[in-house]
Design a protein around this motif. Structure first.
Motif, short mmCIF file in Angstrom:
data_model
loop_
_atom_site.label_atom_id
_atom_site.label_comp_id
_atom_site.label_asym_id
_atom_site.label_seq_id
_atom_site.Cartn_x
_atom_site.Cartn_y
_atom_site.Cartn_z
N ILE A 130 -10.49 20.40 65.44
CA ILE A 130 -11.24 21.25 64.51
C ILE A 130 -12.60 21.64 65.08
O ILE A 130 -12.97 22.83 65.06
CB ILE A 130 -11.37 20.58 63.13
N PRO A 131 -13.43 20.70 65.63
CA PRO A 131 -14.70 21.11 66.24
C PRO A 131 -14.51 22.11 67.38
O PRO A 131 -15.33 23.02 67.56
CB PRO A 131 -15.29 19.79 66.74
N SER A 132 -13.45 21.93 68.19
CA SER A 132 -13.21 22.86 69.30
C SER A 132 -12.94 24.27 68.78
O SER A 132 -13.48 25.25 69.31
CB SER A 132 -12.03 22.36 70.13
N LEU A 133 -12.09 24.37 67.75
CA LEU A 133 -11.82 25.69 67.17
C LEU A 133 -13.07 26.30 66.56
O LEU A 133 -13.31 27.51 66.68
CB LEU A 133 -10.72 25.56 66.11
N LYS A 134 -13.89 25.47 65.91
CA LYS A 134 -15.14 25.98 65.33
C LYS A 134 -16.07 26.52 66.41
O LYS A 134 -16.72 27.56 66.25
CB LYS A 134 -15.85 24.88 64.54
N ARG A 135 -16.16 25.77 67.53
CA ARG A 135 -17.02 26.23 68.63
C ARG A 135 -16.52 27.56 69.20
O ARG A 135 -17.32 28.45 69.52
CB ARG A 135 -17.08 25.17 69.73
N GLN A 136 -15.21 27.67 69.35
CA GLN A 136 -14.65 28.91 69.88
C GLN A 136 -14.92 30.09 68.93
O GLN A 136 -15.24 31.19 69.37
CB GLN A 136 -13.15 28.76 70.11
N ILE A 137 -14.79 29.83 67.63
CA ILE A 137 -15.06 30.89 66.65
C ILE A 137 -16.53 31.28 66.68
O ILE A 137 -16.88 32.47 66.64
CB ILE A 137 -14.63 30.43 65.24
N ASN A 138 -17.42 30.28 66.75
CA ASN A 138 -18.86 30.58 66.84
C ASN A 138 -19.18 31.36 68.10
O ASN A 138 -20.03 32.26 68.09
CB ASN A 138 -19.67 29.28 66.81
N LYS A 139 -18.51 31.00 69.21
CA LYS A 139 -18.71 31.73 70.46
C LYS A 139 -18.27 33.19 70.31
O LYS A 139 -18.94 34.10 70.80
CB LYS A 139 -17.93 31.05 71.58
N CYS A 140 -17.14 33.38 69.64
CA CYS A 140 -16.68 34.76 69.40
C CYS A 140 -17.67 35.53 68.53
O CYS A 140 -17.93 36.72 68.78
CB CYS A 140 -15.30 34.74 68.75
N GLN A 141 -18.20 34.88 67.51
CA GLN A 141 -19.18 35.53 66.64
C GLN A 141 -20.44 35.88 67.41
O GLN A 141 -21.02 36.96 67.24
CB GLN A 141 -19.51 34.62 65.46
N GLN A 142 -20.89 34.95 68.30
CA GLN A 142 -22.07 35.21 69.11
C GLN A 142 -21.82 36.36 70.08
O GLN A 142 -22.68 37.22 70.28
CB GLN A 142 -22.46 33.94 69.88
N MET A 143 -20.62 36.36 70.68
CA MET A 143 -20.27 37.44 71.60
C MET A 143 -20.21 38.77 70.87
O MET A 143 -20.66 39.81 71.38
CB MET A 143 -18.93 37.15 72.27
N ASN A 144 -19.69 38.74 69.65
CA ASN A 144 -19.64 39.96 68.84
C ASN A 144 -21.04 40.46 68.55
O ASN A 144 -21.34 41.65 68.69
CB ASN A 144 -18.88 39.67 67.55
N SER A 145 -21.93 39.54 68.16
CA SER A 145 -23.31 39.91 67.86
C SER A 145 -24.03 40.44 69.10
O SER A 145 -24.69 41.49 69.05
CB SER A 145 -24.07 38.71 67.30
N ASP A 146 -23.86 39.74 70.24
CA ASP A 146 -24.49 40.18 71.49
C ASP A 146 -23.95 41.53 71.94
O ASP A 146 -24.70 42.39 72.42
CB ASP A 146 -24.27 39.15 72.60
#
Length: 506
Positions: A130-146
């Motif tokens: 679950i933490p790994s999936l959350k980190r990947q989702i946060n990374k995607c959100q950060q990439m989307n924002s950037d």
């Protein structure tokens, strides 16, 4: 059962999810060497799932799921319906499918193997999956924002650079399609500019006369005033003639102008609407370098004499030796720099500017003296001065403004720009290259914008795949938690079992 025992059965048992496996082993619900038996069970499950009936629930259960004990129980329940025809009078099944899955369930229940596996699975899901999936989702959100920020910045910078290109072209008076050709075409303005300057120079004649009269009256040096402001006086009298005519006091019989190759035949048309894909390599949009600075090539050097200097300035006509000058005078043929007009030639133009600065400095000083405290001695001296010197401060101020206006016209940036274009093909090449580079940078920004859009879409797609996975693993973890709480509760006379810790806030 006594009241004390009944009360004891209602007291919940709290177990931290991270200590669950250790708790099960310490209470001897499973063995410490359970993993060796789990490997055998996994092999049998992998073999059994190769032959399964076409039941939607079973198919959905086996799709990308880690099969555990509770799944096996459900599969056996479903096989009782699909394999009902293979059941004999003793209640046994002849179907190999049913035999395989019943064996798997028994192996799981032997020595509490299923409890150990579920305890480990819960800890792994909460601590890692679950933490790994959350980190990947946060990374995607950060990439989307950037990517969105980069997209907006690139679009803005592309528009600014294109506007800068268009503004530079407008300032230069060109359209920006064939830059070098259009820059060279601007040279048709030079004759009109020089004619206006000559007309303006005629307006400084009163200032020259005033300066000469002042020197003649104060210094009584008639021979000096005859050499005062020679180039200004020549322009007033003869206009913007060739340097040859100014040097030799006669018009040339033939003018052989130097031919400058601007390379206009090889220039291609610039299409600002071009949107084809260009491989720009590694685009570093934040970096700045000296390459973006305009190199104007050969600059006009203006040497300025000291203000108020009355010395005659000799014009340096370049490297012409005495024999060449004598030959040009005898043949009447103007060559090289002698074909240029006085305002075209850098040496004569600099001399003219120096004379104007000298005259402007004198008039500024006179305005300062005449506007200050009354000087009795000075007034008494100028009482005997000629009428040309008997002027008020307003008239002298008007003369100074006239001289300053002529100098400003000669040293204006556009005039300077056109003269450089006429005299230096290298300057034209660099100026055109700089304009094209601005447009190229704009195209790079557009390429960066398209790349940012691609990255944003990739991040959105990846996030769209990860979010359902996270929801599924959360739901299955909560389901496993309830199931194992129920199984442990059975072993303790249905006492409430609470699995504690981060598992409750996943």
């Amino acid at each position: 059962m006594s009241t004390h025992e009944e009360r004891a059965n209602t007291i919940p048992i709290d177990i931290h999810y991270n200590k669950l496996l250790e708790w099960l082993i310490s209470r001897r619900h499973c063995k410490r060497e359970w993993q060796s038996n789990a490997i055998l069970v996994r092999e049998k499950i992998n073999n059994a799932i190769q032959d399964m009936p076409p039941v939607d629930e079973i198919t959905q259960m086996l799709r990308g799921t880690y099969i555990n004990y509770f799944h096996c129980q459900r599969i056996v329940e479903l096989l009782k319906e699909t394999e009902a025809g293979t059941r004999n009078i003793f209640g046994r099944y002849s179907s190999q499918r049913m035999k395989d899955w019943q064996e798997i369930v028994k192996l799981y229940e032997n020595e509490g193997l299923y409890l150990a596996e579920v305890g480990q699975l819960l800890a792994r899901n909460v601590n890692y999956e679950i933490p790994s999936l959350k980190r990947q989702i946060n990374k995607c959100q950060q990439m989307n924002s950037d990517s969105r920020r980069k997209e907006a910045e690139s679009q803005s910078q592309a528009a600014e650079l294109k506007e800068k290109f268009q503004t530079s072209c407008r300032d230069m008076g060109i359209q920006g399609q064939k830059v070098k050709t259009e820059l060279v075409g601007l040279l048709k303005e030079l004759p009109d500019i020089f004619n206006r300057i000559c007309v303006s120079v005629e307006g400084v004649n009163p200032a020259v006369s005033y300066y000469k009269a002042f020197i003649d009256f104060t210094l009584s040096r008639k021979h000096f005033t005859e050499e005062c402001m020679p180039l200004i006086q020549y322009l007033i009298k003869n206009g913007n003639t060739t340097v040859y005519e100014y040097k030799y006091q006669k018009k040339p019989t033939e003018i052989i102008e130097p031919v400058l190759d601007f390379g206009l035949e090889q220039e291609s048309l610039i299409d600002e609407s071009k949107t084809e894909e260009i491989d720009w390599g590694n685009i570093d949009l934040d970096a700045t370098s000296d390459e973006n600075v305009i190199d104007f090539g050969e600059e006009i050097e203006i040497s300025v004499a000291e203000e108020g200097s009355s010395a005659t300035v000799d014009i340096d006509w370049g490297s012409d030796d005495t024999d060449t000058a004598q030959l040009a005078q005898e043949t009447g043929i103007a060559r090289g720099k002698e074909t240029l007009t006085i305002l075209d030639n850098s040496h004569s133009r600099n001399t003219l500017v120096n004379e104007l600065l000298e005259l402007e400095g004198f008039l500024r000083q006179r305005v300062s003296e005449m506007s200050g405290t009354v000087d009795v001695l000075s007034n008494s001296v100028f009482q005997t001065a000629p009428s040309t010197l008997q002027v008020d401060v307003c008239e002298v101020e008007k003369m100074r403004n006239s001289v300053e206006g002529v100098r400003s016209e000669i040293t204006a940036s556009r005039t300077h720009h056109l003269i450089l274009i006429k005299s230096s093909p290298r300057y034209v090449d660099r100026l055109a290259e700089n304009l094209k580079q601005t447009l190229t940078l704009s195209e790079k920004m557009l390429a960066s914008q398209r790349l940012a859009i691609i990255k944003r879409d990739e991040a959105d797609t990846e996030k769209g795949q990860l979010v359902p996975q996270l929801q599924i693993i959360r739901a299955r973890t909560n389901e496993l938690k309830k199931q194992i709480e129920g199984e442990i509760s059975k072993k303790y006379n249905n006492r409430p079992i609470n699995i504690m810790g981060e598992i409750n806030i996943i």
